[in-house]
Design a protein around this motif. Sequence first.
Motif, PDB file in Angstrom:
ATOM      1  N   ILE B   8     -27.653 -25.261  15.410  1.00  0.00           N
ATOM      2  CA  ILE B   8     -26.447 -26.042  15.040  1.00  0.00           C
ATOM      3  C   ILE B   8     -26.364 -27.270  15.952  1.00  0.00           C
ATOM      4  N   TRP B   9     -26.581 -27.029  17.246  1.00  0.00           N
ATOM      5  CA  TRP B   9     -26.502 -28.100  18.250  1.00  0.00           C
ATOM      6  C   TRP B   9     -27.553 -29.173  17.957  1.00  0.00           C
ATOM      7  N   LYS B  10     -28.788 -28.734  17.791  1.00  0.00           N
ATOM      8  CA  LYS B  10     -29.896 -29.683  17.583  1.00  0.00           C
ATOM      9  C   LYS B  10     -29.695 -30.499  16.299  1.00  0.00           C
ATOM     10  N   GLY B  12     -27.008 -30.861  14.449  1.00  0.00           N
ATOM     11  CA  GLY B  12     -25.746 -31.630  14.441  1.00  0.00           C
ATOM     12  C   GLY B  12     -25.905 -32.972  15.119  1.00  0.00           C
ATOM     13  N   PHE B  13     -26.641 -32.978  16.213  1.00  0.00           N
ATOM     14  CA  PHE B  13     -26.792 -34.241  16.955  1.00  0.00           C
ATOM     15  C   PHE B  13     -27.915 -35.125  16.437  1.00  0.00           C
ATOM     16  N   LYS B  15     -27.674 -36.335  13.523  1.00  0.00           N
ATOM     17  CA  LYS B  15     -26.950 -37.318  12.690  1.00  0.00           C
ATOM     18  C   LYS B  15     -26.489 -38.503  13.546  1.00  0.00           C
TER      19      LYS B  15
END
Lengths: 163, 218
Positions: B8-10, B12-13, B15
């Motif tokens: 999710i972290w990877k 999400g960032f 974008k």
Amino acid sequence: MSNDFYKTSILPFSGIIIKLCRGYTNSQEDFEDYYQEVCLQIWRSKDNFREESQWSTWIYRISLNVCLTLLKKKKKKGQHFVSDSLPAEETEDNYAFSDESLNLLYDAIRKLSEIDRAIIMLYLEEKPYKEIAEIIGTNPNNIGVRVKRIKIRLKNILDGKIN
Amino acid sequence: MEKSIENIWKEGFLKNDALVAPKINDLYNQKSIHIIDKFKRMFRINLIAIVAFAFVFLIVTFFIGIPIMGIMFFVTLMALVIINKKLLNGLEEIDKGSNSYQYLKEFNNWIKMQVAINKRMSTFLYPIMFMSFILGFWFKDSEGSLLGKRLVDHIVLNFPDLYLIFGIPLIGIVIVVLILSLLAYFGGRIYKWDLNLVYGRVFKKLNEILADLESLRT
């Protein structure tokens, strides 16, 4: 703060500063304040950097310390209250990422204690335990155990919300 | 299958909108406006407190029979308030639209002028206050006569060789003149000490910001 210093010494690390500041704020206004204060403190403290650690580690440390200090100040003023036992303050609608899963993850992170937030964000940034321990000021062995616990906690908070 | 928090972290960032750094431009402006507003607020409260004290003191001195002290205090403090109010009006004229450095510099100049004027006034202020104290008690009614007169009579009775000028012992005049001179001499310093007690933290903060801004300009 000189533009050159900002461009060469801060901007390359702005990603982690932004990510950390986001973990401690609930609105765009607060986020901008925190970010600016972190940059200002990095610039002010630059002469104290003694190359005993990496520049990036040092930046993370300052970012974290500034975020924790500002958070404490806000709590004192009664504008903000986040703890393990109480629900986190509502996040402003306009203060959201376009990725919904990331928003949910941040909401969950904001429900953690201040230190746990820092540990998990540094872990997600793929910092080795040794560096996280160096930034937080603790033993690397404790970090591994703590990360496991935090991940379980986050999983419980996010359970069923993210596919 | 549920995404891991790492993913999710990877993702999400990845974008574009996720990592936009805010502009660094307004912090000093906000800080400088905040510090000056804080000073103005404190200054205004201080003036109001002096006016309130002068009125209360005036009334109290009438009741306890030393109105001369009250009137002298009142007139002196009112003069002080009026002059400082005029100085405060000058502070309002500082242009908030100018850059932080200019804004703080102008404020700093205003402070220097204000301190210089008040320091000069303190040379008279403290001696006048001391005199109002002496005169207040001197002219206090004591069983039909003046307290000062009764005190002198009592002293003369015990020390008949005392040299008197206009009915006042010379030694008393010398002591009063000495105290007045000391108050006039140290008036500026007493004022500075008093000033630092009330506004010390604001001035310290102001100097820190100015030093920061000056180092930016070099």
